[in-house]
Design an enzyme around this catalytic site. Sequence first.
Site, short mmCIF file in Angstrom:
data_model
loop_
_atom_site.label_atom_id
_atom_site.label_comp_id
_atom_site.label_asym_id
_atom_site.label_seq_id
_atom_site.Cartn_x
_atom_site.Cartn_y
_atom_site.Cartn_z
N PRO A 13 0.78 -1.23 0.00
CA PRO A 13 0.00 0.00 0.00
C PRO A 13 0.82 1.29 0.00
CG PRO A 13 -0.25 -1.20 2.08
CD PRO A 13 0.43 -2.12 1.11
N ASN A 14 0.38 2.20 -0.83
CA ASN A 14 0.90 3.57 -0.96
C ASN A 14 2.22 3.65 -1.73
OD1 ASN A 14 -1.22 4.96 0.43
ND2 ASN A 14 -0.46 4.01 2.30
N ARG A 21 5.54 11.79 -3.38
CA ARG A 21 5.31 12.32 -2.02
C ARG A 21 6.47 11.85 -1.12
NH1 ARG A 21 1.21 13.53 -4.43
NH2 ARG A 21 -0.97 13.54 -3.79
N TYR A 26 11.36 8.31 1.22
CA TYR A 26 11.29 7.17 0.31
C TYR A 26 12.02 7.38 -1.03
CZ TYR A 26 7.82 5.65 3.70
OH TYR A 26 7.20 5.27 4.85
N ASN A 83 8.01 -5.76 -1.08
CA ASN A 83 7.97 -4.71 -0.07
C ASN A 83 6.51 -4.64 0.37
OD1 ASN A 83 7.85 -2.46 1.51
ND2 ASN A 83 9.06 -1.15 0.15
N ALA A 86 3.04 -1.17 4.72
CA ALA A 86 2.42 -1.23 6.06
C ALA A 86 1.98 -2.64 6.43
CB ALA A 86 1.24 -0.26 6.13
N GLU A 107 12.55 -9.78 1.39
CA GLU A 107 11.77 -8.64 1.90
C GLU A 107 12.62 -7.37 1.73
OE1 GLU A 107 10.77 -9.22 6.04
OE2 GLU A 107 10.14 -7.13 6.31
N HIS A 109 12.78 -3.08 2.13
CA HIS A 109 12.22 -1.80 2.60
C HIS A 109 13.13 -0.68 2.17
CE1 HIS A 109 9.22 -3.81 4.98
NE2 HIS A 109 10.16 -4.62 5.40
N ARG A 116 13.12 3.98 12.84
CA ARG A 116 11.88 4.74 12.82
C ARG A 116 11.04 4.38 14.06
NH1 ARG A 116 9.37 4.47 6.95
NH2 ARG A 116 8.19 6.22 7.82
O1 CA2 Z 1 10.53 1.58 4.05
C1 CA2 Z 1 9.68 0.93 3.45
O2 CA2 Z 1 9.86 0.52 2.32
C2 CA2 Z 1 8.32 0.65 4.10
O3 CA2 Z 1 7.91 -0.64 3.71
C3 CA2 Z 1 7.38 1.70 3.56
C4 CA2 Z 1 5.99 1.64 4.19
C5 CA2 Z 1 6.07 1.64 5.71
O4 CA2 Z 1 4.78 1.44 6.25
C6 CA2 Z 1 7.00 0.53 6.20
O5 CA2 Z 1 7.06 0.61 7.61
C7 CA2 Z 1 8.39 0.68 5.61
C8 CA2 Z 1 5.17 2.87 3.75
C9 CA2 Z 1 5.00 2.98 2.27
C10 CA2 Z 1 4.42 4.31 1.95
O6 CA2 Z 1 4.88 4.69 0.68
C11 CA2 Z 1 4.89 6.01 0.37
C12 CA2 Z 1 5.66 6.37 -0.70
C13 CA2 Z 1 5.74 7.68 -1.07
C14 CA2 Z 1 5.03 8.63 -0.37
C15 CA2 Z 1 4.24 8.27 0.69
C16 CA2 Z 1 4.17 6.94 1.08
#
Ligand code: CA2
Length: 154
Positions: A13-14, A21, A26, A83, A86, A107, A109, A116
């Site tokens: 997700p996201n 963003r 990221y 990846n 969340a 996996e 990230h 964090r």
């Molecule tokens: O660091 C990572 O790759 C995470 O998997 C990213 C997740 C977070 O919940 C994990 O704890 C770590 C969040 C992904 C959100 O992706 C976005 C990308 C660009 C802008 C906003 C959110």
Amino acid sequence: MKKSMHILLINGPNLHLLGKREPHIYGATTLTDIEGRLAKLAACHNIKLTAFQSNHEGEIVDKIGELGLLADEHSRFDGVIINPAAFTHTSVAIRDALAAADKPFIEVHLSNVHAREPFRTHSYFSDKAVGVICGLGDLGYDMALDWFIKHFNR
Ligand code: CA2
């Protein structure tokens, strides 16, 4: 004929927002760029790469089931780069789908989840993964693919 290997690249997700963003967390590269780059690199090694992003847990479970348990072994995937975003910290369902598929997965990230919030340090995947890469930005995906290239040539 030698079977060409097949990797499933899953982003949770996201992650479709990558490069659009929060680039300070990221990075500035888009998911489309990452998927394209990995597919090209894979193709150079005669590996098929299927990229899939979803914001929905059930869709990810379905994709793993669909490609992981296919009767046709030429279409079934041989490894997964994931990846879970969340869902890393919540999803027993995706963990179980990967276990049922019984193929190696890595996996990835983008951020260093250990630097964090404390809730990000627990993963439902790490103990079942071949390896975990975190904190190296989108380079982590390339490193995971590199492992599979070497693994398939062993
Ligand atoms: O660091 C990572 O790759 C995470 O998997 C990213 C997740 C977070 O919940 C994990 O704890 C770590 C969040 C992904 C959100 O992706 C976005 C990308 C660009 C802008 C906003 C959110």
